[in-house]
Structure formats: structure tokens, C-alpha cells
Design an enzyme around this catalytic site. Structure first.
Site, short mmCIF file in Angstrom:
data_model
loop_
_atom_site.label_atom_id
_atom_site.label_comp_id
_atom_site.label_asym_id
_atom_site.label_seq_id
_atom_site.Cartn_x
_atom_site.Cartn_y
_atom_site.Cartn_z
N HIS A 138 44.98 43.32 42.43
CA HIS A 138 44.91 42.20 41.47
C HIS A 138 44.72 42.76 40.05
O HIS A 138 45.45 42.40 39.12
CB HIS A 138 43.75 41.29 41.87
N GLU A 139 43.76 43.69 39.91
CA GLU A 139 43.49 44.28 38.58
C GLU A 139 44.66 45.14 38.11
O GLU A 139 44.97 45.17 36.92
CB GLU A 139 42.21 45.12 38.61
N HIS A 198 47.24 42.92 36.45
CA HIS A 198 46.95 42.70 35.03
C HIS A 198 47.33 43.95 34.22
O HIS A 198 47.94 43.86 33.15
CB HIS A 198 45.44 42.48 34.81
ZN LIG Z 1 42.27 38.56 37.26
#
Ligand SMILES: [Zn+2]
Length: 373
Positions: free
Chosen positions: A66-67, A70
Site C-alpha cells: 500500500h505504501e 503511494h
Molecule cells: Zn495510504
């Protein structure tokens, strides 16, 4: 939330495990092994524990992905990513600066929840291919739910959650005012945080101790959104200001041949901590009281300041037209207390912490005056 144990580097970004991560890993493994033991009475204690540990590990890999979602988008928009840290509330990717456009902000923000949703889909598909009572199905079922949960939770519209960043991007695109958009999205984040705290407290009063965790998340969100609002207010008070607007033109100047002793006495008398060293009227370097302290007292009268000064080429300087926000950022990242303002071969003055504080306070009092009027 930076620091902890460095476990590696992906796309050049250092990955850290914060000490609190180990606590959550053990708690998740423990809760999962109880969950698996309950739905699989046939499994041994060791088997439940092993599948639970594997599930917990894949959960943290999901958070890391998830990170990274980004981060990859941030790098594509030329926003450097300083680190990714996994900690008690999940993960955080620390960016060097804010994206330059609402569109970049939106893409960077949405990438994380999108990765979580895709992971949920992937685990759901993988479970369909294996036997219903298999270990993989139990593991994948839980990971589908947790990744969907992570996607939905992060899409809540309160800054600095991903949904709050999407809201900020939308407000920013509409008004063109990034700082005001951050403040509004930050206030939404605070309301969301109060909601979590109230909901968690009600759950606890109703006898569910799990509510404590929800309230704890709310408290964390509250402090994070408060810090974002403060940062945005600071940014707004510096917006549009250039280095020349806030610099102090009254810089102590000293010829390079003057002795360290004479320099130190003059500096202390004038209440300064540093001076510009000149050679024939041109800038030669910068000397501070810290440099003086490195010289033994008996050598003060025989050493010229030119010998202990930082050469001008190595001094962090800024152009007169540099935005003040950039100068502030330079001071923070390079760890300097003063930035001489240089125009070709001339030093016009310097921006220091004191001149910045004065500029911010002046802006604030003017702003309050205007609102009252
Ligand atoms: Zn996030």
C-alpha cells in the site's frame, strides 16, 4: 514516525520497522491463531499458530505494498520519498515535500487504497482456486477482509488519511489555494477523529474493550490532523514572500586578515553569532562562534579568520527571489541557522530564524487585523 530497524531498500527507499510493529505483529498473530483454532477444531495448536504468523506476515506485506503504491506515484511526480516505516497503526511513507499539483496529490493519494483493493481481489481469486477447508483459504479470506478494510478506512475523507488527501486535492483544484485546502481537509480530519473517539468510548461503555483501539486510532488521527493544520497555516503565512522581503540587510562583515581574537571580541560586543568574511570587498566565507571554539585560545591572536571560515562556495546561500518557504526548507534539511542572500558576487543580507519568526508574526497580526476590519 520515522526510525526503527532498517530492513531493506526498495526503489531506493529505505524501509523501517518501528519497535511498535513487533507488538502489533505478536497481537495479530495471537488473535488470528485463536480465530483459526475456533474455525478449524481439527488443527493442532502449532498449525493454527503457524498459519496465523504467515497471515500476519502477509498482512504487513500488504501494508508495505500500500505504501509502495503511494511511493511509486510520488516518484513519478518527482516527489522524493525519504522512507517507509511500518508501525503500530500500519504504514507511513515520508515524502520530502508536497506534490506540485492537485492532480499529482490525487494520484499519489489514491494509489495506496487502490493497491489494497487489488490485493483483496487477488486474495479472493486465490481462495477460489483452493479447497474451502484448506489453510490457504482461511488465510486468504482474512486477508481479503483486512485489505478491503484498509482501503475503506484510508478513503475516509479526513486529512491526513488518503481520503482526506483526495478531498484536499479536490478543494485545491477548485480554489487554487493549497494551504486553505489543507486546513479544510484537516478540520474534516479532526471531526472524523472526534467521531472515532466518541464511537470507541461508547463501545467501551457498552462492554466492548475493542472500542479502546478505535478511540486510540481517533486520538492518533486528531494529533496528525492538528499538525497538518499548523503546517498549512505556517505555509500560508509565508506564501508569496521572497527571501529579499524577510532578509536582514545588517550583516556583520569582517576582512579575512583580522585575527580570530579581534573577531570574537567584536562579534560578542555586537551580540552576533556569525559574520561574513570578505576579501577586498568580495565575499570570501562565513565564520561563526562555533568555528572560533575549535581554535585553542593561545592561537587566537595569530590566526586570521580567513583560516577558520567556511569558504563561500561551501556556504548554503539563496537567491534574493527564492521563495521564503524554500529557504525555510533548506534551513531545516541542511541544519543551518542562517542563509546569506547572494546576488552574483554580492551578499545582500541574510535570512535567519529570527527574521523568519518576525515575518510570520507580522503576517499573522496583519491577517487578524484584516479579518477584524
Ligand atoms: Zn495510504
Amino acid at each position: 514516525m520515522v526510525g526503527g530497524f532498517r530492513i531493506g531498500r526498495i526503489f531506493g527507499i529505505p524501509i523501517f520497522l518501528h519497535a511498535t510493529w513487533f507488538v502489533v505483529f505478536l497481537l495479530v498473530t495471537w488473535a488470528l491463531s485463536a480465530h483459526f483454532a475456533a474455525i478449524h477444531p481439527g488443527w493442532s495448536g502449532a498449525a493454527s499458530l503457524l498459519v496465523a504468523a504467515g497471515t500476519a506476515l502477509l498482512f504487513f506485506v500488504s501494508i508495505l505494498l500500500h505504501e509502495l503504491g503511494h511511493s511509486v506515484l510520488a516518484l513519478r511526480h518527482r516527489v522524493p520519498v525519504r522512507s517507509i516505516t511500518l508501525f503500530i497503526f500500519g504504514g507511513v511513507a515520508v515524502m520530502e515535500r508536497d506534490p506540485e499539483s492537485p492532480r499529482a496529490e490525487f494520484e499519489i493519494a489514491i494509489a495506496g487504497p487502490l493497491v489494497s483493493a487489488l490485493l483483496a481481489l487477488g486474495f479472493a481469486l486465490s481462495a477460489r482456486g483452493s479447497a474451502p477447508e484448506s489453510a490457504w483459504t482461511s488465510l486468504a479470506d482474512w486477508l481479503v477482509r483486512i485489505n478491503l478494510g484498509v482501503a475503506v478506512f484510508n478513503l475516509l475523507p479526513g486529512f491526513p488519511l488518503d481520503g482526506g488527501r483526495v478531498l484536499r486535492a479536490f478543494l485545491w483544484a477548485r480554489s487554487g489555494d493549497a494551504a486553505r485546502a489543507t486546513r479544510t481537509a484537516g478540520v474534516a480530519g479532526q471531526w472524523l477523529a472526534y467521531g472515532f473517539i466518541a464511537f470507541g468510548a461508547l463501545r467501551v461503555l457498552g462492554g466492548d474493550l475493542g472500542g479502546l483501539w478505535i478511540a486510540f486510532i481517533g486520538w492518533f488521527l486528531l494529533s496528525a490532523s492538528g499538525a497538518s493544520i499548523e503546517q498549512a497555516t505556517l505555509d500560508a503565512s509565508l506564501a508569496g514572500l521572497r527571501a529579499r522581503d524577510v532578509m536582514n540587510a545588517d550583516v556583520a562583515r569582517i576582512p579575512r586578515g583580522v585575527s580570530v581574537g579581534q573577531f570574537a571580541r567584536e562579534l560578542v560586543m555586537r551580540g552576533r553569532r556569525w559574520a561574513l568574511v570578505e576579501e577586498g570587498g568580495a565575499p570570501f566565507g562565513l565564520v561563526s562562534l562555533t568555528d572560533v571554539k575549535r581554535i585553542a585560545a593561545e592561537d587566537w591572536e595569530t590566526t586570521p579568520v580567513g583560516a577558520i571560515a567556511t569558504p563561500i562556495a561551501a556556504v548554503v546561500t539563496a537567491a534574493p527571489d527564492a521563495p521564503v518557504r524554500e529557504v525555510l526548507h533548506t534551513m531545516a534539511t541542511r541544519g543551518v541557522n542562517q542563509v546569506p542572500i547572494r546576488d552574483g558576487d554580492k551578499i545582500l543580507g541574510a535570512v535567519t530564524r529570527e527574521t523568519l519568526v518576525q515575518a510570520i508574526e507580522l503576517r499573522r497580526s496583519l491577517a487578524t487585523g484584516a479579518e477584524r476590519g
